[in-house]
Design an enzyme around this catalytic site. Structure first.
Site, mmCIF file in Angstrom:
data_model
loop_
_atom_site.group_PDB
_atom_site.id
_atom_site.type_symbol
_atom_site.label_atom_id
_atom_site.label_comp_id
_atom_site.label_asym_id
_atom_site.label_seq_id
_atom_site.Cartn_x
_atom_site.Cartn_y
_atom_site.Cartn_z
ATOM 1 N N PRO A 54 37.221 27.968 35.995
ATOM 2 C CA PRO A 54 37.704 28.020 37.384
ATOM 3 C C PRO A 54 38.551 29.258 37.656
ATOM 4 O O PRO A 54 39.755 29.172 37.859
ATOM 5 C CB PRO A 54 38.544 26.749 37.508
ATOM 6 C CG PRO A 54 39.070 26.520 36.126
ATOM 7 C CD PRO A 54 38.003 27.026 35.185
ATOM 8 N N CYS A 55 37.915 30.396 37.676
ATOM 9 C CA CYS A 55 38.653 31.646 37.853
ATOM 10 C C CYS A 55 39.272 31.737 39.244
ATOM 11 O O CYS A 55 40.146 32.565 39.479
ATOM 12 C CB CYS A 55 37.746 32.838 37.594
ATOM 13 S SG CYS A 55 36.190 32.766 38.477
#
Length: 108
Positions: A54-55
């Site tokens: 989940p950048c």
DNA sequence: AGTCGCCACGAAG
DNA sequence: CTTCGTGGCGACT
């Protein structure tokens, strides 16, 4: 694709960020003992595990959105904001509304 | 192997 | 706002 050990550390750390919270590049850098938050950004920029890592939950220390999909401004940033909004993390004028949404790592 | 320039940052001036 | 520090990496030599 080639993934360096450093990148693996970054992705592992980012994966720890729970939904509904966000971490800073510097925070992630500190957790993996990296003296350069910029290097973290570089690793996320080429994130090969798009959905898994989940950048989008990583923002700048200034509480601004930072970058997304290789862009620091434009539609990608707008999508990042919408994405976070869907997780309960709201922004106002490109800045995190509630700093309590910040996630801090526990131990090593 | 050594060097150079580029980065989704951050702190200081 | 501008400038400097920093670590990692691709491209070139």
């Amino acid at each position: 694709m080639t993934v360096t050990p450093f990148q693996r550390r970054v992705y592992e750390a980012v994966s720890r960020i729970p939904k509904g919270k966000v971490a800073t590049y510097g925070g992630v850098a500190a957790f993996i003992k990296c003296g350069s938050p910029r290097a973290v950004g570089q690793a996320l920029r080429i994130n090969p595990y798009a959905p898994k890592v989940p950048c989008h939950r990583v923002i700048a220390a200034s509480l601004k959105l930072g970058g997304f999909q290789g862009e620091t401004r434009g539609g990608a940033i707008a999508r990042k904001e919408r994405l976070l909004a869907g997780e309960g993390v709201r922004f106002e004028s490109g800045r995190l509304s509630d700093p309590r949404r910040l996630f801090s790592y526990q131990g090593g």
